[in-house]
Design a protein around this motif. Structure first.
Motif, mmCIF file in Angstrom:
data_model
loop_
_atom_site.group_PDB
_atom_site.id
_atom_site.type_symbol
_atom_site.label_atom_id
_atom_site.label_comp_id
_atom_site.label_asym_id
_atom_site.label_seq_id
_atom_site.Cartn_x
_atom_site.Cartn_y
_atom_site.Cartn_z
ATOM 1 N N ARG A 105 58.364 9.780 -64.166
ATOM 2 C CA ARG A 105 58.167 10.620 -65.342
ATOM 3 C C ARG A 105 58.063 9.758 -66.601
ATOM 4 O O ARG A 105 58.554 8.625 -66.627
ATOM 5 N N PRO A 106 57.441 10.277 -67.664
ATOM 6 C CA PRO A 106 57.346 9.512 -68.917
ATOM 7 C C PRO A 106 58.724 9.171 -69.468
ATOM 8 O O PRO A 106 59.680 9.940 -69.296
ATOM 9 N N THR A 107 58.822 8.034 -70.117
ATOM 10 C CA THR A 107 60.088 7.601 -70.711
ATOM 11 C C THR A 107 59.906 7.381 -72.210
ATOM 12 O O THR A 107 59.001 6.658 -72.631
ATOM 13 N N CYS A 136 61.025 14.704 -68.816
ATOM 14 C CA CYS A 136 60.865 13.274 -69.057
ATOM 15 C C CYS A 136 62.226 12.608 -69.161
ATOM 16 O O CYS A 136 63.270 13.264 -69.094
ATOM 17 N N ASP A 204 53.710 4.404 -69.105
ATOM 18 C CA ASP A 204 54.474 5.640 -69.281
ATOM 19 C C ASP A 204 55.632 5.468 -70.269
ATOM 20 O O ASP A 204 56.461 6.375 -70.413
#
Length: 387
Positions: A105-107, A136, A204
C-alpha cells in the motif's frame, strides 16, 4: 521586554473581533531591535509565535552530538488496521515487519517543524485525512527533543541528521541491499521476520514536511541517492538559515525526489519566497497575510505559515484547489495570465506538473474555490470570495 511585546500582541488577537484586523505592514519587524539578526518570532506546533533565538553566547549554546538515535527521533505508524499508533524502531526491522505496515500500500511519511511534535495538527490532520480517504500507511516522524530548543540554529542543524534517519527507515522498507555496501553505514542484518509479505517500492513513498520539516525531508531524499522516492511535498519550507544566510547543506529542491511540489503561504517572512520545486503554488500570492489571518503581525505570519498544511490536509479530500500558471501574483491579479494552464494544488497534483501557479482561497475551511480560485481577484467572481 520581548515577553511584554508578545503579551500585548496576544491581547490584540483576543480583541480582534471587536476592533477588526490590523493592516499588515511587511516592514513591521524592522522597528524591533535585533529582529532577524539575534532573534525573531517563529510559530510553534500550535501556531503560537514564540521567540526564536538566532544568536547566543557560548555558555547558552547547546552542544550538538554527532549522531541522532531512537531517543531523538521516533516513528509512529498509523493504519486502518490498528486503532492506536505503533512505534517503529529503525534499528530493529522486526518492529516494522511485525506491525500492521503493508508494503503493498502507499506510504506517507509526515513531519513537523520547530518546537512541534507528531501530536501537532500538521501530522494529525494530514494522517486522519489520508486514512479516511485511502487504505495506506502513514508514518509520523517526531523529532521534538531536537526541535524544541529556543535556539533556532540548533534545531535547524538537526534537520540533516534527522533526514538521514528518515532515509534509513525508507531503506528498511524497500530493502537496504538496493543501495549496496556503500549506501548504508550499518552492517547488513539477517532477514527480518515478516519480510516475506514483500518490500515497499520507492514509487509508493511520499515524504511530507512543514517548515523546518520540509527541508528535513529534502535531506532524507538526498541521503537516498542515487535512488529517489516518488514525491516530496514541502509545506511553506522555512526561510531563516536556508534562503537567508544559507548553509552548505542546501535546502529542499527539485533534485530530492522524482517530483517535488511546494505550497508557499508565508513567503518572504517565515517561508521560502523562491520557487524551489518542480511545481510551486502560491495561494493568495503565497505571502502574509493569508485570508482569515489577522491582527498583530507576528500572529498573522504564524497563521499564514500554518495555512500551508491546512490547505494540504483539505486537498486530500478535494481536488478543488485549482491554480493558474503565471509569472507573478501581479500578473495573476490583473488577468494577464487568464486562459493559461491550470493545475491542482495539494495531494492530487499531477507528478508531471511543472511551473509556478497562483490561486485564491476562502478565508476559512473549506478553503478551496475550485475553478473560481484560478481566476483573478478582479474577475466577476470576486464577490463570491469570503475575504
Amino acid at each position: 521586554m520581548l515577553g511584554l511585546h508578545l503579551a500585548v500582541c496576544l491581547a490584540a488577537v483576543l480583541a480582534s473581533t471587536a476592533q477588526g484586523p490590523e493592516t499588515y505592514d511587511p516592514s513591521w519587524s524592522s522597528r524591533l531591535e535585533g529582529y532577524g539578526q539575534t532573534w525573531m518570532y517563529f510559530p510553534d506546533g500550535r501556531g503560537v509565535p514564540r521567540v526564536a533565538l538566532l544568536a547566543s553566547d557560548e555558555r547558552s549554546t547547546p552542544s550538538i552530538p554527532s549522531e541522532v538515535g531512537p531517543d531523538d527521533v521516533s516513528f509512529y505508524l498509523y493504519t486502518r488496521r490498528q486503532e492506536l499508533s505503533e512505534i517503529i524502531d529503525v534499528d530493529d526491522p522486526n518492529s516494522l515487519w511485525q506491525s500492521s505496515f503493508d508494503p503493498k500500500r502507499p506510504t506517507r511519511i509526515v513531519t513537523h517543524g520547530w518546537r512541534s511534535s507528531s501530536d501537532a495538527d500538521v501530522v494529525q490532520i494530514i494522517k486522519s485525512a489520508y486514512l479516511e480517504m485511502e487504505d495506506c500507511n502513514v508514518i509520523g516522524v517526531d523529532w521534538s527533543p531536537l526541535a524544541s530548543s529556543k535556539f533556532y540554529p540548533w534545531a535547524k542543524s538537526y534537520t540533516n541528521p534527522v533526514g538521514r534517519r528518515v532515509s534509513e527507515l525508507v531503506k528498511m522498507m524497500v530493502g537496504e541491499e538496493k543501495w549496496g555496501a556503500d549506501g548504508d553505514r550499518r552492517r547488513k542484518k539477517k532477514k527480518a521476520v515478516g519480510t516475506d509479505k514483500g518490500r515497499a517500492k520507492l514509487k509508493d513513498i511520499h515524504l511530507l514536511g512543514h517548515s523546518l520539516g520540509a527541508h528535513l525531508m529534502g535531506y532524507a531524499g538526498q541521503h537516498l541517492r542515487p535512488h529517489k522516492v516518488s514525491r516530496i511535498t514541502g509545506m511553506d519550507p522555512a526561510m531563516p538559515l536556508f534562503e537567508i544566510l544559507p548553509s552548505s547543506d542546501g535546502h529542499l529542491d527539485s533534485s530530492d525526489a522524482e517530483f517535488v511540489d511546494v505550497i508557499h503561504t508565508c513567503a518572504g517572512a517565515l517561508g521560502f519566497l523562491d520557487n524551489i520545486g518542480h511545481a510551486d503554488f502560491y495561494p493568495n500570492g503565497g505571502t502574509p497575510v493569508q485570508p482569515g489571518c489577522c491582527c498583530a503581525a507576528e500572529f498573522a505570519e504564524a497563521c499564514s505559515h500554518g495555512r500551508s498544511y491546512q490547505f494540504f490536509a483539505e486537498s486530500i479530500r478535494s481536488k478543488d484547489f485549482v491554480g493558474l500558471a503565471c509569472d507573478s501574483w501581479e500578473g495573476f491579479q490583473n488577468g494577464s495570465c487568464a486562459g493559461g494552464p491550470t493545475a491542482v494544488m495539494g495531494e492530487h497534483t499531477s507528478p508531471g506538473t511543472r511551473g509556478v501557479f497562483y490561486l485564491n482561497t476562502m478565508r476559512s475551511a473549506p478553503f478551496a474555490l475550485g475553478e473560481r480560485g484560478a481566476r483573478s481577484a478582479s474577475s466577476a467572481f470576486h464577490d463570491d470570495y469570503d475575504y
